[in-house]
Design a protein around this motif. Structure first.
Motif, PDB file in Angstrom:
ATOM      1  N   SER A  21       0.848  -1.208   0.000  1.00 50.98           N
ATOM      2  CA  SER A  21       0.000   0.000   0.000  1.00 50.98           C
ATOM      3  C   SER A  21       0.871   1.241   0.000  1.00 50.98           C
ATOM      4  CB  SER A  21      -0.898   0.035   1.241  1.00 50.98           C
ATOM      5  OG  SER A  21      -1.750  -1.064   1.236  1.00 50.98           O
ATOM      6  N   TYR A  22       1.880   1.275   0.867  1.00 47.86           N
ATOM      7  CA  TYR A  22       2.776   2.438   0.910  1.00 47.86           C
ATOM      8  C   TYR A  22       3.415   2.670  -0.468  1.00 47.86           C
ATOM      9  CZ  TYR A  22       2.705   2.522   6.117  1.00 47.86           C
ATOM     10  OH  TYR A  22       2.347   2.618   7.439  1.00 47.86           O
ATOM     11  N   GLU A  23       3.780   1.565  -1.130  1.00 52.50           N
ATOM     12  CA  GLU A  23       4.403   1.716  -2.454  1.00 52.50           C
ATOM     13  C   GLU A  23       3.441   2.355  -3.455  1.00 52.50           C
ATOM     14  OE1 GLU A  23       5.855  -2.271  -3.002  1.00 52.50           O
ATOM     15  OE2 GLU A  23       7.864  -1.720  -2.282  1.00 52.50           O
ATOM     16  N   LYS A  24       2.180   1.948  -3.361  1.00 48.35           N
ATOM     17  CA  LYS A  24       1.177   2.535  -4.275  1.00 48.35           C
ATOM     18  C   LYS A  24       1.045   4.044  -4.035  1.00 48.35           C
ATOM     19  CE  LYS A  24      -1.711  -1.553  -4.581  1.00 48.35           C
ATOM     20  NZ  LYS A  24      -2.913  -2.174  -4.003  1.00 48.35           N
ATOM     21  N   TYR A  25       1.032   4.432  -2.762  1.00 47.56           N
ATOM     22  CA  TYR A  25       0.890   5.862  -2.446  1.00 47.56           C
ATOM     23  C   TYR A  25       2.092   6.633  -2.997  1.00 47.56           C
ATOM     24  CZ  TYR A  25      -2.178   3.905   1.248  1.00 47.56           C
ATOM     25  OH  TYR A  25      -3.115   3.200   1.951  1.00 47.56           O
ATOM     26  N   TYR A  26       3.264   6.037  -2.823  1.00 47.05           N
ATOM     27  CA  TYR A  26       4.494   6.712  -3.262  1.00 47.05           C
ATOM     28  C   TYR A  26       4.479   6.910  -4.780  1.00 47.05           C
ATOM     29  CZ  TYR A  26       9.484   7.848  -3.414  1.00 47.05           C
ATOM     30  OH  TYR A  26      10.676   8.489  -3.598  1.00 47.05           O
ATOM     31  N   LYS A  27       4.079   5.846  -5.469  1.00 47.02           N
ATOM     32  CA  LYS A  27       4.024   5.928  -6.944  1.00 47.02           C
ATOM     33  C   LYS A  27       3.022   6.968  -7.402  1.00 47.02           C
ATOM     34  CE  LYS A  27       5.421   1.486  -8.787  1.00 47.02           C
ATOM     35  NZ  LYS A  27       4.789   0.274  -8.230  1.00 47.02           N
ATOM     36  N   ALA A  28       1.946   7.143  -6.646  1.00 47.77           N
ATOM     37  CA  ALA A  28       0.911   8.110  -7.018  1.00 47.77           C
ATOM     38  C   ALA A  28       1.355   9.554  -6.759  1.00 47.77           C
ATOM     39  CB  ALA A  28      -0.373   7.820  -6.246  1.00 47.77           C
ATOM     40  N   GLY A  29       2.467   9.728  -6.034  1.00 46.80           N
ATOM     41  CA  GLY A  29       2.976  11.090  -5.868  1.00 46.80           C
ATOM     42  C   GLY A  29       3.040  11.600  -4.446  1.00 46.80           C
ATOM     43  N   VAL A  30       2.847  10.702  -3.469  1.00 50.33           N
ATOM     44  CA  VAL A  30       2.998  11.135  -2.072  1.00 50.33           C
ATOM     45  C   VAL A  30       4.489  11.268  -1.768  1.00 50.33           C
ATOM     46  CG1 VAL A  30       2.556  10.545   0.353  1.00 50.33           C
ATOM     47  CG2 VAL A  30       0.851   9.985  -1.398  1.00 50.33           C
ATOM     48  N   ASN A  31       4.878  12.382  -1.156  1.00 51.23           N
ATOM     49  CA  ASN A  31       6.300  12.626  -0.883  1.00 51.23           C
ATOM     50  C   ASN A  31       6.719  12.265   0.535  1.00 51.23           C
ATOM     51  OD1 ASN A  31       5.007  15.185  -2.409  1.00 51.23           O
ATOM     52  ND2 ASN A  31       6.882  14.504  -3.413  1.00 51.23           N
ATOM     53  N   ARG A  32       5.764  12.469   1.461  1.00 55.00           N
ATOM     54  CA  ARG A  32       6.138  12.327   2.882  1.00 55.00           C
ATOM     55  C   ARG A  32       5.083  11.499   3.611  1.00 55.00           C
ATOM     56  NH1 ARG A  32       6.428  18.703   3.197  1.00 55.00           N
ATOM     57  NH2 ARG A  32       8.275  19.075   1.906  1.00 55.00           N
ATOM     58  N   TYR A  33       5.527  10.863   4.688  1.00 60.76           N
ATOM     59  CA  TYR A  33       4.579  10.075   5.487  1.00 60.76           C
ATOM     60  C   TYR A  33       4.885  10.268   6.960  1.00 60.76           C
ATOM     61  CZ  TYR A  33       1.011   6.482   6.050  1.00 60.76           C
ATOM     62  OH  TYR A  33      -0.166   5.815   6.340  1.00 60.76           O
ATOM     63  N   LEU A  34       3.861  10.613   7.712  1.00 62.18           N
ATOM     64  CA  LEU A  34       4.031  10.791   9.167  1.00 62.18           C
ATOM     65  C   LEU A  34       3.399   9.620   9.900  1.00 62.18           C
ATOM     66  CD1 LEU A  34       2.767  14.506   9.575  1.00 62.18           C
ATOM     67  CD2 LEU A  34       5.102  13.719   9.137  1.00 62.18           C
ATOM     68  N   LEU A  35       4.196   8.965  10.702  1.00 65.94           N
ATOM     69  CA  LEU A  35       3.693   7.873  11.538  1.00 65.94           C
ATOM     70  C   LEU A  35       4.476   7.943  12.847  1.00 65.94           C
ATOM     71  CD1 LEU A  35       1.870   5.262  11.589  1.00 65.94           C
ATOM     72  CD2 LEU A  35       3.922   4.008  10.923  1.00 65.94           C
ATOM     73  N   ARG A  36       3.862   8.523  13.857  1.00 59.74           N
ATOM     74  CA  ARG A  36       4.584   8.633  15.127  1.00 59.74           C
ATOM     75  C   ARG A  36       4.881   7.237  15.669  1.00 59.74           C
ATOM     76  NH1 ARG A  36       1.951  13.381  18.801  1.00 59.74           N
ATOM     77  NH2 ARG A  36       2.446  15.157  17.452  1.00 59.74           N
ATOM     78  N   HIS A  37       6.073   7.067  16.199  1.00 59.25           N
ATOM     79  CA  HIS A  37       6.370   5.750  16.787  1.00 59.25           C
ATOM     80  C   HIS A  37       5.707   5.652  18.168  1.00 59.25           C
ATOM     81  CE1 HIS A  37       9.569   8.321  18.329  1.00 59.25           C
ATOM     82  NE2 HIS A  37       9.760   7.448  19.288  1.00 59.25           N
ATOM     83  N   GLU A  38       5.309   6.775  18.720  1.00 61.50           N
ATOM     84  CA  GLU A  38       4.598   6.923  20.009  1.00 61.50           C
ATOM     85  C   GLU A  38       5.490   6.660  21.222  1.00 61.50           C
ATOM     86  OE1 GLU A  38       1.965   8.464  19.497  1.00 61.50           O
ATOM     87  OE2 GLU A  38       1.004   7.704  17.695  1.00 61.50           O
ATOM     88  N   THR A  39       6.296   5.626  21.189  1.00 59.72           N
ATOM     89  CA  THR A  39       7.296   5.379  22.234  1.00 59.72           C
ATOM     90  C   THR A  39       8.273   4.338  21.696  1.00 59.72           C
ATOM     91  OG1 THR A  39       7.737   4.385  24.395  1.00 59.72           O
ATOM     92  CG2 THR A  39       5.673   3.759  23.345  1.00 59.72           C
ATOM     93  N   ALA A  40       9.540   4.503  22.033  1.00 62.78           N
ATOM     94  CA  ALA A  40      10.546   3.560  21.533  1.00 62.78           C
ATOM     95  C   ALA A  40      10.722   2.378  22.493  1.00 62.78           C
ATOM     96  CB  ALA A  40      11.876   4.283  21.311  1.00 62.78           C
ATOM     97  N   ASP A  41       9.841   2.276  23.478  1.00 63.54           N
ATOM     98  CA  ASP A  41       9.932   1.192  24.454  1.00 63.54           C
ATOM     99  C   ASP A  41       8.723   0.265  24.255  1.00 63.54           C
ATOM    100  OD1 ASP A  41      11.112   0.472  27.407  1.00 63.54           O
ATOM    101  OD2 ASP A  41       8.932   0.173  27.294  1.00 63.54           O
ATOM    102  N   GLU A  42       9.012  -0.996  23.944  1.00 66.89           N
ATOM    103  CA  GLU A  42       7.935  -1.919  23.572  1.00 66.89           C
ATOM    104  C   GLU A  42       6.889  -2.089  24.679  1.00 66.89           C
ATOM    105  OE1 GLU A  42       9.299  -5.628  21.964  1.00 66.89           O
ATOM    106  OE2 GLU A  42       7.270  -6.136  21.271  1.00 66.89           O
TER     107      GLU A  42
END
Ligand code: SAM
Length: 351
Positions: free
Chosen positions: A146-167
């Motif tokens: 899905s991410y690849e499809k968005y990129y091909k369609a012209g999306v340049n940036r993606y925001l996805l907060r990791h929220e916390t680096a501690d599992e």
């Protein structure tokens, strides 16, 4: 001493995990001031007094997830759900472009209505209409395909907060069906595909400690994102964290400063949540190392419905008003809103 560690960070842009812990544990108010002035200097060196703006379009408040902190979690029956359709989104962009935005950020809950086909269709239309603009998506965890499809369609940036680096902390903030490892995988996928990637976390989220925060800083040093969105956690009355304390202004400003020192060319927003806990939060954010603002471009009628937390600002004003107000506030602190896509600048060598 802490001030020596801060100077070291501002020269080398990296420290050990235990040094971050020490800084977070032992810093005094004076150290905080030092960090913020070093950060401001560093921002000016890379970005001058210019502040990038992104027009935020809140696509949908339907969400299949149930993040415990979030006001639009699927179990919150109080939420009046809405989604924007292609024509509405395009008219937000049209208004945004006229107002001087050259980046559009489409953010929303994880809404199954927005299939890849629908997202690609919307993105293709924006890409065609505004070839000089950057398109950012922030619609959560998806498959690599899905991410690849968005990129091909012209999306340049993606925001996805990791929220916390501690599992373990991640699992405290989210139901079992959400996995920290999957989130990390998504961030890796996004980077490998070629997006400019944004991660981030809330400051003062329930069960956050000096140890988990130090891990966040270390993660950012290692992952080297293009952007990093941080803002205070703010309780929402219908969630299980309703009675928890909000994150503080001081701590958020200090962390913004540290992030600037970790990555001098980082795109670092002064977020709406920061403007919500303090009337001057966003200006103080800019004075502490932030260099991006993301005013709301969503249609006025839906803004009151995208309530991730209580007392959110900018839920009534129209877009033009939002931008004009920010312009004034920035002028007052000697900063200037730019009409620019706002890509990250190349890193400059330290003198
Ligand atoms: N669904 C997408 C995602 O998860 O990436 C984008 C929308 S999500 C609502 C955007 C961000 O809002 C989250 O990453 C979270 O850090 C922040 N957020 C949610 N609830 C919050 C709260 N109570 N206080 C502060 N920030 C919050």
């Amino acid at each position: 001493s802490i001030s020596e560690l801060l100077h070291l960070l501002s020269e080398k842009h990296q420290l050990s995990l235990s040094a971050y812990e020490k800084i977070l544990q032992e810093r005094t108010e004076e150290d905080e001031e030092l960090a913020r002035s070093l950060a401001k200097e560093c921002t000016e060196k890379h970005y001058g007094n210019g502040v990038y703006t992104r027009g935020l379009i809140e696509l949908t408040n339907y969400c299949k997830n149930n993040c415990y902190y979030c006001g639009i979690q699927r179990e919150n029956a109080e939420v009046e759900r809405y989604r924007l359709f292609k024509e509405e989104i395009l008219s937000c962009c049209e208004e945004g472009y006229r107002l001087g935005f050259r980046t559009f950020v489409m953010q929303g809950g994880e809404d199954p209505y927005f299939t890849d086909e629908r997202i690609v269709d919307i993105v293709t239309a924006i890409r065609e209409a505004y070839p000089d603009c950057a398109i950012t998506l922030s619609i959560g965890e998806k498959s690599r395909e899905s991410y690849e499809k968005y990129y091909k369609a012209g999306v340049n940036r993606y925001l996805l907060r990791h929220e916390t680096a501690d599992e373990e902390h991640y699992q405290y903030l989210h139901p079992k069906e959400l996995s920290w490892k999957r989130r990390m995988r998504c961030l890796q996928d996004l980077k490998e595909i070629g997006f400019q990637v944004g991660c981030g976390f809330m400051v003062g989220s329930p069960h956050q400690t000096v140890k988990t925060l130090a891990k966040d800083l270390y993660f950012i040093q290692e992952f080297q994102p293009d952007m990093c969105g941080i803002g205070p956690f703010i309780p929402q009355h219908a969630t299980r964290f309703a009675k928890e304390k909000a994150g503080s202004l001081r701590e958020t400003l200090f962390l913004l400063a540290l992030l600037r020192l970790i990555k001098p060319n980082l795109l670092l927003p002064a977020t709406t949540a920061l403007g919500t806990i303090d009337e001057h939060g966003r200006e103080l954010g800019i004075l502490s190392g932030a260099n991006v603002l993301m005013p709301n471009l969503s249609p006025t009628e839906v803004r009151k419905k995208y309530l991730l937390y209580d007392n959110k600002i900018c839920t009534g004003d129209e877009s033009a008003q939002c931008r004009a107000d920010l312009e004034k506030k920035m002028k007052a602190i000697g900063a200037e809103l730019l009409v620019d896509r706002g890509d990250a600048k190349k890193e400059k060598e330290s003198e």
